[in-house]
Design a protein around this motif. Structure first.
Motif: not given
Length: 379
Positions: A304-326
């Motif tokens: 959930e991004i509540s604030e962002c003053t850029y036009s875009q973001l790249t989110l680098w993700l791993c299994d410690e942070l999210v379940d990449l099988d879902r």
């Protein structure tokens, strides 16, 4: 019209999706390759006991304490005092710093400032020198990149005030001793435990007053966000600029903490030295300016991004942070921008490790989120 959308970065030609176990094996292989490459790259600098970028050299003195733990050594970067004075005076302060603190375990590094100015530890080039120093210690001494600490006294404390928030995603914890905070923002310290030390009678440049005020500011930040902004403030009443080594207890305090490279809540504000990445976020290089800000949380595969003053973001993700099988869901101010499964690839891991130069920032997946196609900064 503002368009809300997301673009999934598709697999490059020939790239192959991996399982979680395959990604972990790939991470270990890439880590060994990276260490070997860094030992070759920095061989001469390591022999010469210095970090150096574009002919700007930072000599280093180091000492190893204790036995190496199973998860790797800790690294303690300790910044000396001094300032705009004769180089010999700064050399004397460097010598003092070499034995001012002693961790129970770890690689203790006292660098010699590459400048002889009042802001010797605050200049832009230092970010790259610290990055290089950390990489060398990881490659040659098996330092754990999640156990890197920074502290400093007097002018070194000035440097910690700036470097702790500026490079907050690199430190496990930080401690500022007898320094001046200037106009630094503390927002980036949300996930970096921080100590403030100052003599109650250290009135030069209003250090005692300003450090006390910054301690109260940290109190307010933690009250509003109780799980973040871990800190302690010690204003030593009756003491001047020299605190009689009372501040040495900062070392075991910091040692209690390890960096979490994948925090589930991030507050990121650009400071005077612009950095394109912070933890698992990357912003467009063309939009970096002081004050740009992002706030987000991650929970149960929802970002959930509540604030962002850029036009875009790249989110680098791993299994410690999210379940990449879902499926992963990303929303901005309540509107869903992306929902889908992401691929783990070796190319993502190789790219992120190469760009970040940090073994913990080796990400198997990424997604680019478009916040607005009609970009206007709102800061």
């Amino acid at each position: 019209m503002i368009l809300f959308a997301a673009s999934l970065l598709t697999l490059a030609a020939g790239a192959q999706s991996m399982s979680k176990a395959e990604a972990e094996a790939c991470r270990q292989q890439l880590a060994e390759e990276w260490k070997t490459a860094k030992r070759q790259q920095y061989q001469q600098l390591w022999q010469d006991s210095k970090a150096e970028i574009n002919s700007l050299a930072m000599p280093i003195w180091l000492w190893k304490y204790g036995e190496k733990p199973a998860d790797g050594r800790s690294l303690w970067i300790s910044l000396h005092g001094g300032g705009n004075t004769h180089p010999l005076m700064n050399d004397q302060q460097w010598d003092n710093q070499k034995r001012l603190y002693r961790p129970a375990e770890g690689v203790y590094v006292a660098p010699r400032a590459p400048y002889n100015d009042w802001d010797m530890w605050c200049k832009q080039a230092l970010d790259g020198l610290y990055e290089q120093l950390i990489q060398m210690c990881v490659a040659y001494l098996d330092v754990n990149p999640d156990k890197v600490y920074i502290m400093g006294y007097s002018a070194g404390g000035d440097g910690v005030w700036r470097m702790a928030p500026r490079m907050a995603d690199r430190w496990a914890a930080a401690s500022m001793m007898a320094g001046h905070p200037g106009d630094v923002s503390l927002l980036n310290l949300r996930n970096t435990p921080f100590m403030i030390w100052c003599g109650g009678d250290d009135a030069a440049y209003d250090r005692n007053k300003l450090d006390r005020e910054r301690g109260l500011e940290m109190d307010s930040l933690q009250q509003a966000d109780p799980e973040g902004y871990i800190h302690e403030t010690h204003i030593m009443e009756g003491m001047g600029h020299w605190m009689m080594r009372a501040d040495t207890v900062a070392v075991p305090w910091m040692a209690k903490y390890k960096r979490n490279p994948y925090p589930r809540k991030i507050v990121w504000q650009q400071e005077e030295v612009l950095r394109p990445s912070f933890y698992w976020l990357q912003a467009p290089a063309s939009e970096l300016k002081r004050g740009q800000r992002v706030r987000l949380t991650c929970e149960d595969n929802r970002i959930e991004i509540s604030e962002c003053t850029y036009s875009q973001l790249t989110l680098w993700l791993c299994d410690e942070l999210v379940d990449l099988d879902r499926p992963v869901t990303v929303s901005y101010q309540g509107r869903t921008l992306f929902r889908g499964k992401l691929q783990r690839t070796r190319e993502n891991m190789r790219q992120s490790l190469s760009e970040r130069g940090d073994l913990s920032y080796c990400f198997p997946a990424k997604v680019k989120i478009i916040i607005s196609e009609n970009y206007k900064a709102t800061i």
